[in-house]
Design a protein around this motif. Structure first.
Motif, PDB file in Angstrom:
ATOM      1  N   SER A 198      -6.495   4.641  42.610  1.00  0.00           N
ATOM      2  CA  SER A 198      -6.533   4.411  40.809  1.00  0.00           C
ATOM      3  C   SER A 198      -8.078   4.635  40.572  1.00  0.00           C
ATOM      4  O   SER A 198      -8.366   5.293  39.718  1.00  0.00           O
ATOM      5  N   LEU A 258      -7.825  -4.647  34.812  1.00  0.00           N
ATOM      6  CA  LEU A 258      -8.516  -4.479  36.267  1.00  0.00           C
ATOM      7  C   LEU A 258      -9.841  -5.814  36.136  1.00  0.00           C
ATOM      8  O   LEU A 258      -9.671  -6.503  37.064  1.00  0.00           O
ATOM      9  N   ASP A 317      -4.911   0.986  45.105  1.00  0.00           N
ATOM     10  CA  ASP A 317      -5.955   0.587  44.221  1.00  0.00           C
ATOM     11  C   ASP A 317      -7.059   1.547  44.207  1.00  0.00           C
ATOM     12  O   ASP A 317      -7.793   1.940  43.307  1.00  0.00           O
ATOM     13  N   THR A 372      -3.110   2.451  33.299  1.00  0.00           N
ATOM     14  CA  THR A 372      -4.535   2.354  33.878  1.00  0.00           C
ATOM     15  C   THR A 372      -5.423   3.213  33.250  1.00  0.00           C
ATOM     16  O   THR A 372      -6.638   2.856  33.231  1.00  0.00           O
TER      17      THR A 372
END
Lengths: 150, 119, 337
Positions: A62, B71, A59, B62
């Motif tokens: 990212s 998110l 995460d 993403t």
């Protein structure tokens, strides 16, 4: 002129405009959007892989990749390059997170001449403001639903 | 392989944006695309449809703005599970904080350093 | 008693036609590279023109055009009775601030992109009516100042649709007097605000075409003239889409202008300059009229020209509130001396 007559005239005219108006070059635009949008995401993937390889959690890697893309987009906007690419890329440079960065930098940069507070500080949210408002409210609703129904 | 998937899915999401701009009324501006895609990402994520796309395409899902919405939504859900109702307020913003702060900070710095070129 | 200088419903005929004493044009770099580049008096090397902001650059262009027009007329600012000018920016900052520096009694005009022709029409009336010896009419626009006010910041990554037009960076000025040598103004047709419901701010040509057509048709009806009485019929900034629409609308009224009709927004750029439909803005008709047209009339290429300044009365506020974009067109007949 009677109102109904004017409405009729407007209708006829809008048909006339529709006949004459050039259509958007769809094939060219879609190709541009696909190629540039895909390329930005591929770069994002490369950055993501890189940050994982240096030890970041998935995460975090990212998020770091997104921040890097935002940084690059901000610099390209400052250099006056981003809008030149966007001419060909269309949605390919609007939809990725870099488009969000561009929407903040472009007005901030341009309105600096009206001061650092009302120019930069206020104008940078011209488009980002609505994005954040809708994002926050809709995510909050999702959270609320989760709270009520889980 | 993950690069190819990112390219195709990411490019595909952008194509949807392009078609929305070109084929609908002039009222659908780039600003509406940004707002719509973030909100759409929140909705898809809430329905459980976006996580599979992220698992499949990685950055292809993403990096486009629906990923930003995803998110926010996932953060809000996680926040509620961990902190109850208060988490609905903080969770989304926390999850997306890096991207939002990066955009504002870099935006401010670039505006302070560069001058607009115009045409 | 009917006003004796009025012809028909909207046209004024000048029995002692006012004269263009001096004309000046200042144009931006992109316009300088266009097909008419050599007809402009001054071409900027960059859009900031040595100033800190684009707004100041626009003012400097406008002031420069005014001073040059006065000089070409062989006059000084003190000889000018009134100045009539306008631009596209909120509160007419280009015109107001230029008038502050020039110190000439000033009347501010807003006719959107039709302002140059609106100014010439009014200046000619003041002069022929005996209210002034010399009147200065001027207008300006600047791509970067207009774009950020009406649309997006210039660095924003947006794709411009094919109907969109490129705001001309440029300023034009004309000194109109009651005697002297130069092209003369014989008629003026003041247009109505016409709105056929176009709402797309990226398609100003379609919004303005009905107003331009209405004024052209009214001019022919008022004067009893026909298209072939003119060597050239030229609209201000309808560009490619608006031009085609105006031609059709005029034809529906029984006048075929296809032989001798063009538009300043089409002439000013080369298609390779990627402006899409063509030029727009106050500066478009201002530099083409004061640069190209007046020179060609004086060179004898055109004997009698019907020019129609066109304006899209667009407001970002009313547009967001769902209102359509009204248009206006003012016609001026210019003849060789």
């Amino acid at each position: 002129m009677k109102a109904s007559e004017h409405e009729m005239q407007k209708k006829i005219y809008s048909q006339m405009v529709a006949r004459i108006k050039p259509k958007p070059p769809l094939v060219r635009n879609v190709t541009g959007a696909f190629f540039f949008g895909g390329a930005i995401c591929t770069l994002g993937q490369a950055l993501w892989n890189f940050y994982i390889s240096v030890g970041l959690a998935k995460d975090d890697a990212s998020a770091a990749a997104a921040a890097t893309l935002i940084f690059v987009a901000a610099i390209l906007t400052g250099l006056g390059v981003y809008d030149s690419i966007a001419k060909y890329a269309g949605a390919g440079t609007i939809v990725p997170i870099t488009g969000f960065a561009n929407s903040i930098v472009a007005p901030a940069l341009e309105y600096r001449r009206e001061g650092m507070v009302f120019g930069v500080g206020q104008r940078m949210f011209t488009i980002a403001g609505p994005v954040l408002a809708y994002g926050f409210v809709s995510a909050w609703i999702v959270g609320l639903m989760t709270y009520l129904f889980e | 392989m993950d690069y190819l998937k990112a390219f195709i899915v990411g490019g595909g999401i952008c194509v949807i944006g392009q078609l929305l701009m070109d084929l609908t009324s002039y009222r659908v501006t780039p600003a509406h695309i940004l707002v719509g895609f973030v909100t759409g990402g929140v909705a898809l994520s809430a329905l459980g449809l976006y996580q599979p796309l992220v698992d499949f395409a990685g950055a292809g899902a993403t990096v486009p703005l629906p990923g930003f919405g995803h998110l926010l939504a996932q953060g809000a859900v996680r926040g509620v599970r961990e902190n109850g109702l208060l988490g609905a307020f903080a969770g989304g913003v926390e999850a997306a904080a890096t991207g939002i702060a990066a955009a504002i900070i870099f935006g401010y710095l670039v505006a302070a350093v560069f001058t607009p070129r115009g045409e | 008693m009917a006003p004796h200088k009025k012809t028909g419903q909207q046209t004024i005929t000048f029995h002692n036609p006012p004269v263009f004493r001096g004309n000046a044009s200042v144009a931006g770099p992109k316009e300088g590279q266009g097909p008419l580049g050599r007809t402009f008096d001054v071409v900027l090397s960059d859009t900031l023109y040595g100033e800190e902001t684009w707004e100041k650059a626009e003012r400097k262009m406008l002031a420069g055009a005014c001073q040059l027009a006065i000089k070409k007329a062989g006059l000084t600012a003190a000889d000018i009775d009134f100045m009539m000018a306008g631009d596209l920016l909120n509160q007419l900052i280009s015109a107001n601030f230029t008038a502050r520096d020039l110190g000439i009694p000033f009347i501010g005009l807003y006719g959107a992109c039709s302002t140059m022709f609106e100014g010439i029409a009014l200046a000619a009336m003041l002069v022929e009516g005996g209210f002034a010896d010399h009147v200065l009419a001027a207008a300006s626009s600047h791509y970067d100042t207009a774009e950020r006010q009406y649309r997006y910041p210039t660095e924003m990554g947006v794709q411009r649709p094919l109907t969109s037009q490129w705001t001309v960076t440029g300023a034009g000025a004309a000194v109109i007097g009651h005697q002297g040598t130069g092209p003369v103004i014989t008629h003026v047709t003041i247009g109505k605000v016409i709105d056929l419901g176009i709402k797309d701010p990226n398609d100003m040509g379609s919004a303005m075409a009905p107003a331009a057509a209405d004024t052209i048709i009214r001019h022919f009806r008022d004067t009893g003239r026909k298209p072939s009485d003119y060597d050239l019929i030229i609209t201000g900034d309808l560009a490619a889409v608006g031009r085609a629409l105006a031609e059709q609308l005029v034809k529906q009224a029984g006048y075929d202008i296809s032989e001798n009709y063009t538009d300043c927004g089409i002439l000013i750029y080369d298609p390779a300059q990627d402006t899409h439909a063509g030029g727009s803005g106050c500066g478009c008709s201002a530099v083409v009229l004061n640069g190209y047209l007046v020179k060609e009339i004086m060179a004898g290429k055109f004997k009698r020209v019907l020019g129609i300044g066109t304006g899209a009365l667009l407001s970002p506020v009313s547009n967001l509130q769902g209102e359509s974009i009204p248009g206006i067109g003012h016609a001026v007949v210019i003849e060789a001396d």
